[in-house]
Design a protein around this motif. Structure first.
Motif, PDB file in Angstrom:
ATOM      1  N   ASN A 186     -12.565   7.187   6.980  1.00 24.95           N
ATOM      2  CA  ASN A 186     -12.030   6.535   5.796  1.00 24.95           C
ATOM      3  C   ASN A 186     -11.243   7.514   4.944  1.00 24.95           C
ATOM      4  N   ILE A 187     -10.301   6.986   4.207  1.00 23.87           N
ATOM      5  CA  ILE A 187      -9.503   7.748   3.250  1.00 23.87           C
ATOM      6  C   ILE A 187      -9.592   7.017   1.909  1.00 23.87           C
ATOM      7  N   ILE A 188      -9.769   7.769   0.830  1.00 17.03           N
ATOM      8  CA  ILE A 188      -9.823   7.179  -0.506  1.00 17.03           C
ATOM      9  C   ILE A 188      -8.543   7.519  -1.255  1.00 17.03           C
ATOM     10  N   LEU A 189      -7.941   6.508  -1.876  1.00 15.40           N
ATOM     11  CA  LEU A 189      -6.776   6.696  -2.740  1.00 15.40           C
ATOM     12  C   LEU A 189      -7.167   6.394  -4.179  1.00 15.40           C
ATOM     13  N   GLU A 190      -6.781   7.267  -5.100  1.00 12.99           N
ATOM     14  CA  GLU A 190      -7.101   7.092  -6.521  1.00 12.99           C
ATOM     15  C   GLU A 190      -5.850   7.395  -7.338  1.00 12.99           C
ATOM     16  N   ARG A 191      -5.487   6.477  -8.235  1.00 10.33           N
ATOM     17  CA  ARG A 191      -4.249   6.669  -9.002  1.00 10.33           C
ATOM     18  C   ARG A 191      -4.385   7.702 -10.103  1.00 10.33           C
ATOM     19  N   GLN A 192      -5.613   7.977 -10.554  1.00 11.79           N
ATOM     20  CA  GLN A 192      -5.829   8.971 -11.601  1.00 11.79           C
ATOM     21  C   GLN A 192      -6.249  10.304 -10.984  1.00 11.79           C
ATOM     22  N   SER A 193      -6.362  11.314 -11.834  1.00  9.15           N
ATOM     23  CA  SER A 193      -6.857  12.617 -11.370  1.00  9.15           C
ATOM     24  C   SER A 193      -8.381  12.597 -11.297  1.00  9.15           C
ATOM     25  N   GLY A 194      -8.935  13.546 -10.570  1.00 13.89           N
ATOM     26  CA  GLY A 194     -10.384  13.645 -10.508  1.00 13.89           C
ATOM     27  C   GLY A 194     -11.004  13.910 -11.861  1.00 13.89           C
ATOM     28  N   ASP A 195     -10.360  14.745 -12.671  1.00 17.11           N
ATOM     29  CA  ASP A 195     -10.877  15.034 -14.013  1.00 17.11           C
ATOM     30  C   ASP A 195     -10.887  13.780 -14.879  1.00 17.11           C
ATOM     31  N   TYR A 196      -9.866  12.942 -14.736  1.00 19.70           N
ATOM     32  CA  TYR A 196      -9.815  11.708 -15.511  1.00 19.70           C
ATOM     33  C   TYR A 196     -10.969  10.786 -15.113  1.00 19.70           C
TER      34      TYR A 196
END
Length: 393
Positions: A28-38
């Motif tokens: 699996n691959i995860i896509l996230e529009r924000q940064s990890g810190d956010y």
């Protein structure tokens, strides 16, 4: 790129799904529009049902939750200036909840994913979903000025109420149910010891209040406020003064105040989108449903969704069977609607509805009096609060 499952959203639901799939041998691959810190900076609740703790154990990320989480065997209901304890442990045959912040759950899942070298792509925006009504869906995203495409077997939409996953579904394929409440919760996070070792839910003529915590040294308090209130109109002093007016004398005596670390107003709504599957696209968590925070069900419903989905995908890849995937939406929604009912009922019972007047307040107090003095009624509250068991495929 190619993978078996693309997960949209790196909140706790998406990260937990990724970890469960990894341990089942599913790429699996995860896509996230924000940064990890956010993502880590988002302040959320943290009352975990046993089902959630079991899924964290299955994912191999429950060590810190067990070591640092606060087991709670009861809650207190405050009305007419007196507190009444609901014995969750005794009424449910030994079940309890664990207070452990959602931010910490996210942190643990991020660390586990990084330790395994699994792919999470942050600041991936915009993201678009394609051909999920076929057996060969794709996901496109932009990163560092370049457009990328991932071919996959399935897409899991774990990207929340405002995410692209549900928005990608044709409107005529969705049935939406929504109730918006005429108030919100003004919340304050402060490094002060909790006023009680268990949560206090207060019904008062001035409105609802909740005394909660994140640890033995960090507290989270909430006040019911009108939906048009602005957080900038509430100083720390005005918040603490109003909270005192909604607590019993003993709690007021024990209340320790301090500067707020975070202050915000969250609107309350109930929302469900049906169904939760569209071909190769599966919705999970806030992408499919929202509950008022009164019953502490939001995160727990999301983890249950991905628990169902990971199990269904495991059956599909191991046995070549579609049967579990075909039942995903049905099983999730049965649980979702039970949680929606409980959250609506508890919200209706504990909050002030000005349009109901003094008569409405008296009716609430009568129901609360019945609730705390009837074992059957207390058991129903306890069973729903600690969480109903997961059904099996």
């Amino acid at each position: 790129m190619k993978t078996q499952v693309v997960i949209i959203g790196a909140g706790p639901a998406g990260l937990l799904l990724g970890q469960l799939l990894y341990r089942a041998g599913i790429d699996n691959i995860i896509l996230e529009r924000q940064s990890g810190d956010y993502v880590l900076g988002r302040i959320r609740a943290g009352v975990l049902e046993q089902v959630t703790m079991d899924l964290l154990h299955q994912a191999g990320v429950d060590t810190r939750a067990h070591d640092e989480g606060l087991p709670h065997e009861g809650i207190e209901l405050l009305f007419k200036d007196a507190r009444h304890r609901i014995d969750l442990h005794g009424l449910t045959g030994g079940k309890q909840v664990t207070v452990y912040g959602q931010t910490e759950v996210t942190r643990d899942l991020m660390a586990a994913r990084a330790a395994e070298g699994l792919t999470t792509i942050y600041t991936a925006a915009p993201v678009s979903l394609h051909d999920f009504d076929t057996a060969k869906p794709t996901v496109r995203y932009q990163k560092d000025g370049a457009t990328h495409e991932i071919a996959c077997d399935f897409i899991a939409g774990c990207d929340g109420y405002h995410g692209i996953s549900r928005a990608s579904v044709p409107g005529d394929a969705l049935h939406l149910y929504e109730k918006v409440y005429p108030f919100g919760w003004l919340g304050v996070l402060a490094d002060v010891p909790p006023v009680s070792h268990e949560l206090i839910y207060a019904n008062t003529s001035r409105g609802f209040a909740l005394c909660s915590m994140r640890s033995e040294h960090r507290s989270r308090y909430y006040l019911q406020v009108a939906s048009d209130q602005k957080v900038e109109n509430w100083s720390d002093e005005s918040f603490w003064n109003e909270l005192r007016l909604r607590l019993d004398p003993e709690a007021c005596e024990r209340l320790v105040t301090g500067p707020s670390l975070e202050k915000s107003i969250a609107p309350l709504r109930s929302f469900v989108a049906e169904p939760m599957r569209f071909g190769s696209l599966f919705l999970a968590g806030d992408a499919a449903h929202i509950v008022p925070p009164t019953g502490a069900k939001g995160l727990n419903l999301a983890t249950a969704d991905v628990g169902f989905l990971s199990r269904a995908l495991e059956i599909h890849y191991r046995e070549g069977s579609q049967s579990a995937l075909d039942r995903y939406s049905e099983l999730c929604l049965r649980r979702v609607w039970k949680a929606e009912r409980f959250s609506w009922w508890f919200t209706s019972l504990m909050h002030r509805f000005p349009e109901n007047g003094e008569f409405g307040q008296k009716i609430q107090e009568a129901e609360l009096d019945y609730l705390v003095n009837s074992r059957a009624a207390s058991t129903s509250l306890a069973e729903n609060y600690v969480g109903l068991p997961l059904e099996s495929f």
